[in-house]
Design a protein around this motif. Structure first.
Motif, PDB file in Angstrom:
ATOM      1  N   GLN A 123     165.287  69.924  19.150  1.00  0.00           N
ATOM      2  CA  GLN A 123     166.014  69.525  20.362  1.00  0.00           C
ATOM      3  C   GLN A 123     165.094  68.637  21.186  1.00  0.00           C
ATOM      4  OE1 GLN A 123     166.975  73.387  21.788  1.00  0.00           O
ATOM      5  NE2 GLN A 123     164.904  73.907  22.390  1.00  0.00           N
ATOM      6  N   ASP A 124     165.666  67.897  22.113  1.00  0.00           N
ATOM      7  CA  ASP A 124     164.842  66.879  22.771  1.00  0.00           C
ATOM      8  C   ASP A 124     163.683  67.488  23.564  1.00  0.00           C
ATOM      9  OD1 ASP A 124     166.452  67.846  24.786  1.00  0.00           O
ATOM     10  OD2 ASP A 124     166.736  65.915  25.752  1.00  0.00           O
ATOM     11  N   ALA A 147     167.722  64.029  18.261  1.00  0.00           N
ATOM     12  CA  ALA A 147     166.839  64.886  19.066  1.00  0.00           C
ATOM     13  C   ALA A 147     165.719  64.081  19.718  1.00  0.00           C
ATOM     14  CB  ALA A 147     166.262  65.993  18.192  1.00  0.00           C
ATOM     15  N   TYR A 148     165.220  63.066  19.031  1.00  0.00           N
ATOM     16  CA  TYR A 148     164.095  62.335  19.653  1.00  0.00           C
ATOM     17  C   TYR A 148     164.546  61.225  20.585  1.00  0.00           C
ATOM     18  CZ  TYR A 148     164.026  58.554  15.938  1.00  0.00           C
ATOM     19  OH  TYR A 148     164.298  57.514  15.094  1.00  0.00           O
ATOM     20  N   LEU A 149     165.828  60.881  20.527  1.00  0.00           N
ATOM     21  CA  LEU A 149     166.312  59.737  21.306  1.00  0.00           C
ATOM     22  C   LEU A 149     165.942  59.799  22.797  1.00  0.00           C
ATOM     23  CD1 LEU A 149     167.846  57.069  21.206  1.00  0.00           C
ATOM     24  CD2 LEU A 149     169.963  58.360  21.550  1.00  0.00           C
ATOM     25  N   ASN A 174     155.813  63.248  14.039  1.00  0.00           N
ATOM     26  CA  ASN A 174     155.933  64.402  13.140  1.00  0.00           C
ATOM     27  C   ASN A 174     156.957  65.362  13.736  1.00  0.00           C
ATOM     28  OD1 ASN A 174     154.610  66.369  14.873  1.00  0.00           O
ATOM     29  ND2 ASN A 174     152.657  65.429  14.300  1.00  0.00           N
ATOM     30  N   ALA A 175     157.068  66.533  13.168  1.00  0.00           N
ATOM     31  CA  ALA A 175     158.126  67.454  13.601  1.00  0.00           C
ATOM     32  C   ALA A 175     157.989  67.864  15.061  1.00  0.00           C
ATOM     33  CB  ALA A 175     158.113  68.692  12.707  1.00  0.00           C
ATOM     34  N   TYR A 176     156.802  67.634  15.661  1.00  0.00           N
ATOM     35  CA  TYR A 176     156.570  68.043  17.052  1.00  0.00           C
ATOM     36  C   TYR A 176     156.220  66.885  17.983  1.00  0.00           C
ATOM     37  CZ  TYR A 176     156.407  72.938  15.528  1.00  0.00           C
ATOM     38  OH  TYR A 176     156.729  74.173  15.028  1.00  0.00           O
ATOM     39  N   GLU A 228     171.587  62.904   6.493  1.00  0.00           N
ATOM     40  CA  GLU A 228     172.018  63.553   7.735  1.00  0.00           C
ATOM     41  C   GLU A 228     170.858  64.237   8.448  1.00  0.00           C
ATOM     42  OE1 GLU A 228     175.687  65.691   7.074  1.00  0.00           O
ATOM     43  OE2 GLU A 228     176.507  63.916   6.074  1.00  0.00           O
ATOM     44  N   ALA A 229     169.874  64.685   7.673  1.00  0.00           N
ATOM     45  CA  ALA A 229     168.694  65.307   8.297  1.00  0.00           C
ATOM     46  C   ALA A 229     168.023  64.309   9.235  1.00  0.00           C
ATOM     47  CB  ALA A 229     167.711  65.758   7.221  1.00  0.00           C
ATOM     48  N   TYR A 230     167.933  63.063   8.811  1.00  0.00           N
ATOM     49  CA  TYR A 230     167.284  62.078   9.692  1.00  0.00           C
ATOM     50  C   TYR A 230     168.163  61.774  10.907  1.00  0.00           C
ATOM     51  CZ  TYR A 230     164.341  58.649  11.676  1.00  0.00           C
ATOM     52  OH  TYR A 230     163.525  58.004  12.572  1.00  0.00           O
ATOM     53  N   ILE A 231     169.460  61.749  10.720  1.00  0.00           N
ATOM     54  CA  ILE A 231     170.362  61.454  11.855  1.00  0.00           C
ATOM     55  C   ILE A 231     170.177  62.511  12.950  1.00  0.00           C
ATOM     56  CG2 ILE A 231     172.774  61.217  12.577  1.00  0.00           C
ATOM     57  CD1 ILE A 231     173.382  60.222   9.700  1.00  0.00           C
TER      58      ILE A 231
END
Ligand code: FUC
Length: 802
Positions: free
Chosen positions: A251-252, A404-406, A440-442, A396-399
């Motif tokens: 999540q963002d 979330a990062y937008l 990365n994921a974080y 879809e994983a990247y979408i």
């Protein structure tokens, strides 16, 4: 039922399209007559050296077999003494080498069988089933093992059987790795038939847990709570169910918050994991396997190829060694292509995180480059082939990651404009979005401040554009792709600086290419660290062009009227992105005269050729640029790393240079591939495997121009063959058959309807029939191109191509 309807329903159900595949699809497996060696880690275990927590484990990297379901990956060694299964959960990160988070190994699972001197040993990884197998005999008993990672049930399943009752005895001994580094806490609890690994990675308040349930049929199980092990004695069969998880939530706020607040420290994954394990237990092995096969084969089975090959039964390392020794073997080339598809399915599924730099597999304390999402080529390369290889769901994983990062990347855009072009800043308003390189994921970085310019945003948005172009999903266009492109265009529009009549992005850096102080003496730009920072280098300028052009194309497709579109309509004419230099090269920097005046002449990045691939600016409408691009590739050469070869291969394919594309592919296999068919940068990264998978598809089928091109870059080695199920933009599923380099038949399933324009040598006089055998009205454009109106759900065959 009519044949068309039948084919369509089969496709809709995701089953294999077998227009030209006679009989069942080919069987792909990698296999060895020996277990994987396990010297690397055991050597490290002996010394427990804190200086070498990252011992370069070649046995893991080169010999273990990967299974995965997007969330979790497992590497299987197939040993009979002490089996090792190394487990990675994509969400478990430590501080990483750069202090911003890095993927780290989740667990090591040891199964103490203590069986030596076994006979008839075989281990394999079936790509058609996504199941690793081990079989051997000992003392007159035949033992079998199966390992798979189920996506629908999100568990890793290991099944042990023997052909005699009571023959299975082992100790299940999981280990939490790298505890001695004192970065994570953790303990292993053994109770009844359940092993629980749990602890915390305090840096990100990450609570993790893994459960291993040991289900014996016959015999007995004993938990050793002191040592955290479970011993199985004299069982007939054993099923191990493994579930892992953390309190990670995509999540963002995760990206915005400081490290300790990234996750909710009060949240524990325990209940969710227990529910998953219990559900899997209730289902039972047979149903778990059935559901896994259905899920996996729905994706994997969609594409068949035959690249003029004869299946080989040789152990994979021998097959590879002979290839390295110079033996031609198109079977291995085909196997590698399908392995790329396998690895993508195993590492990127809806609701999981996207495939990272290692897919989803890491035995390391510090995974190289943090197991991150490097946005100056690596992450995009992971998805170059996702659409054409008929796996769009895996994107879809990247979408979800993008969504979330937008919000943070909007912040990055404002920060960038404030710093570099303040008069363009809309204070408190919309300045678009931009992502930099080392995510990365974080962690999601800002752009332009490192070794790569802001082209990283356009590089990424290209994937969103392609998802729309391939799937024709208008809902996605309206909700995701168009707003993304429009907003990125807004950022670029504000980042551009007038230089006379031209608009150039500034600062601008061509990814990672180092320059010397001498090279840039008297140049308008300057060295920032090792890298030359200037205005309007081709990488950045090219991706701005692509972004503007794609935004305008999407706006046209959906009749969008945003007034800002007029701004980019004007700005796109002032970008001047492609320049040809005095050596006949595509310039990497505007101020370069001869090839490589600035930078390393053999550098792995060929960022200035991104407008050729994955971009579309350098295309057949500009033959002079195509020629310059080809010459640039010659000058840069192929003496380079894994993923860098994959980029060269795709560029050669785009140029229609089938032989040269094939040469690059051969070099990739010879120089960068190891016996488990993973490929090395080095070290192990997944991008090269996925990038060359895209490259093979690109050699067989292209659709970036206004027509679908069948066999645009076919090398002599693949002179006869067929493919079924590759996808072209416009959502057309294509099959083709060819002999001596010439297509003899093509089949097209139109999934979304619309005009189908198709180019192929000598197709001009061919006949097109629908599934009922009725001739379709075709418009002909010279000798090599036709087009016709297609209906959604209908299959067309193109016959008698001569
Ligand atoms: C880019 C590349 C490196 C490596 C890293 C993960 O920085 O230039 O070679 O692949 O990504």
């Amino acid at each position: 039922m009519k044949k068309t309807v039948k084919i369509y329903l089969l496709l809709a159900a995701g089953l294999a399209l077998t227009v030209f595949t006679q009989g069942s699809p080919r069987t792909y497996e990698i296999w060895e007559p020996e277990p994987a060696p396990n010297r690397g880690r055991s050597q490290w275990e002996r010394t427990k050296s804190l200086d070498r927590p990252n011992s370069y484990d070649k046995d893991w990297e080169q010999w273990s077999y990967p299974v995965g379901n997007g969330y979790v990956g497992a590497c299987v060694f197939g040993r009979t003494d002490i089996e090792r299964v190394q487990i990675t959960d994509k969400t478990l990160h430590n501080k990483g080498k750069y202090g911003k988070g890095g993927l780290t190994s989740f667990a090591e699972l040891y199964l103490d069988f203590n069986q030596d001197d076994v006979q008839n040993y075989r281990r394999s990884l079936s790509l058609n089933e996504a199941i690793a197998h081990v079989s051997y005999e000992k003392g007159g008993v035949a033992y079998q093992r199966e390992y798979f990672a189920s996506y629908p049930d999100n568990v890793i399943v290991i099944r042990l059987t023997a052909d005699q009752k009571g023959a299975l005895s082992l100790t299940v001994r999981p280990e939490i790795p790298y505890l001695e580094r004192k970065e994570r806490t953790g303990s292993v609890i053994a109770e009844g038939n359940l092993l629980t690994l749990k602890g915390t990675m305090p840096l990100f308040s990450c609570n993790y847990e893994g459960q291993i349930q040991v289900l014996n049929e016959g015999g007995s199980v004993t938990a050793d709570s002191e040592n955290g092990t479970i011993t199985v004695s004299q069982a007939d069969a054993v099923t191990l169910l493994i579930a892992t998880g953390t309190n990670y939530r995509l999540q963002d706020s995760l990206f915005r918050n400081p490290p300790a607040k990234k996750l909710n420290s009060h949240e524990f994954p325990h209940d969710e994991i227990s529910t998953r394990i219990q559900a899997a237990q209730a289902m039972g092995f047979a149903a778990l396997k059935e559901r896994h096969l259905q899920d996996f084969q729905n994706l994997f089975g969609r594409v068949s190829v035959n690249l003029n090959s004869t299946p080989s039964a040789e152990p994979t390392h021998l097959l590879l060694q002979k290839y390295k020794d110079g033996e031609a073997n198109t079977w291995l080339e085909e196997l590698m292509f399908q392995y790329g598809r396998y690895l993508l399915i195993a590492s990127s599924r809806e609701k999981s995180l996207p495939a990272n730099l290692q897919g989803t597999w890491s035995q390391d304390y510090f995974t190289p480059w943090s197991g991150g999402y490097w946005h100056d080529i690596n992450i995009q390369m992971n998805y170059w082939g996702v659409m054409s290889a008929n796996l769009s769901e895996c994107f879809e994983a990247y979408i979800e990651f993008y969504k979330a990062y937008l919000p943070l990347t909007r912040q990055h855009a404002s920060d960038y404009v404030r710093q570099h072009n303040p008069e363009q800043l809309t204070e408190g308003g919309d300045n678009g979005w931009i992502i930099g390189t080392g995510a990365n994921a974080y962690h999601i970085p800002g752009a332009g401040a490192s070794h790569s310019g802001t082209g990283t945003g356009g590089f990424t948005a290209k994937l969103l554009m392609e998802y729309y172009q391939f799937t024709q999903d208008e809902g996605f266009l309206d909700e995701v792709a168009y707003p993304a492109m429009l907003s990125l265009s807004r950022f670029y529009s504000k980042a551009l600086v007038p230089h006379g009549e031209l608009l150039l992005v500034e600062p601008s850096t061509s990814p990672e290419n180092p320059a010397t102080p001498k090279q840039v003496e008297g140049m308008p730009g300057h060295l920032r660290g090792k890298h030359y920072s200037t205005a309007g280098c081709t990488f950045d300028q090219g991706f701005i062009w692509e972004t503007f052009a794609d935004t305008l194309a999407m706006a046209d497709a959906r009749d969008k009227k945003d007034p800002f579109l007029d701004t980019i309509r004007e700005q796109i004419t002032r970008l001047d992105p492609i320049l040809v230099g005095a050596s006949g090269q595509i310039k990497e920097y505007r101020e370069e005269n001869h090839y490589s005046d600035i930078g390393d002449p053999k550098h792995r990045h060929i960022s200035h050729l991104c407008p050729l691939f994955p971009g579309t600016l350098i295309d057949s409408n500009h033959p002079d640029w195509m020629q310059a691009a080809s010459h640039t590739l010659d000058l840069r050469g192929n003496k380079t790393t894994g993923w860098a070869l994959a980029h060269r291969m795709n560029c050669r394919a785009r140029l229609g240079e089938g032989e040269k594309a094939h040469e690059v592919y051969q070099r990739f296999i010879r120089e960068r591939t190891v016996p488990n068919l993973w490929t090395l940068h080095p070290p192990f990264q997944i991008d090269g495997s996925l990038g060359t998978m895209a490259g093979v598809a690109e050699m067989l089928l292209q659709s970036h121009d206004d027509a679908i091109q069948v066999l645009p870059a076919l090398p002599a080695a693949w002179k006869t063959g067929h493919f079924d199920g590759l996808v072209a933009r416009g959502n057309f599923v294509i099959s083709a058959k060819w002999q001596n380099g010439n297509a003899t038949a093509i089949a097209i399933l139109s999934r979304s309807g619309g005009e189908c324009r198709i180019a192929c040598s000598s197709i001009g006089t061919a006949t097109v029939r629908d599934s009922g055998g009725k001739k379709v009205k075709v418009a002909r454009e010279g000798k090599h191109r036709i087009h016709f109106a297609s209906t959604a759900g209908e299959t067309y065959t193109v016959q008698t191509i001569k």
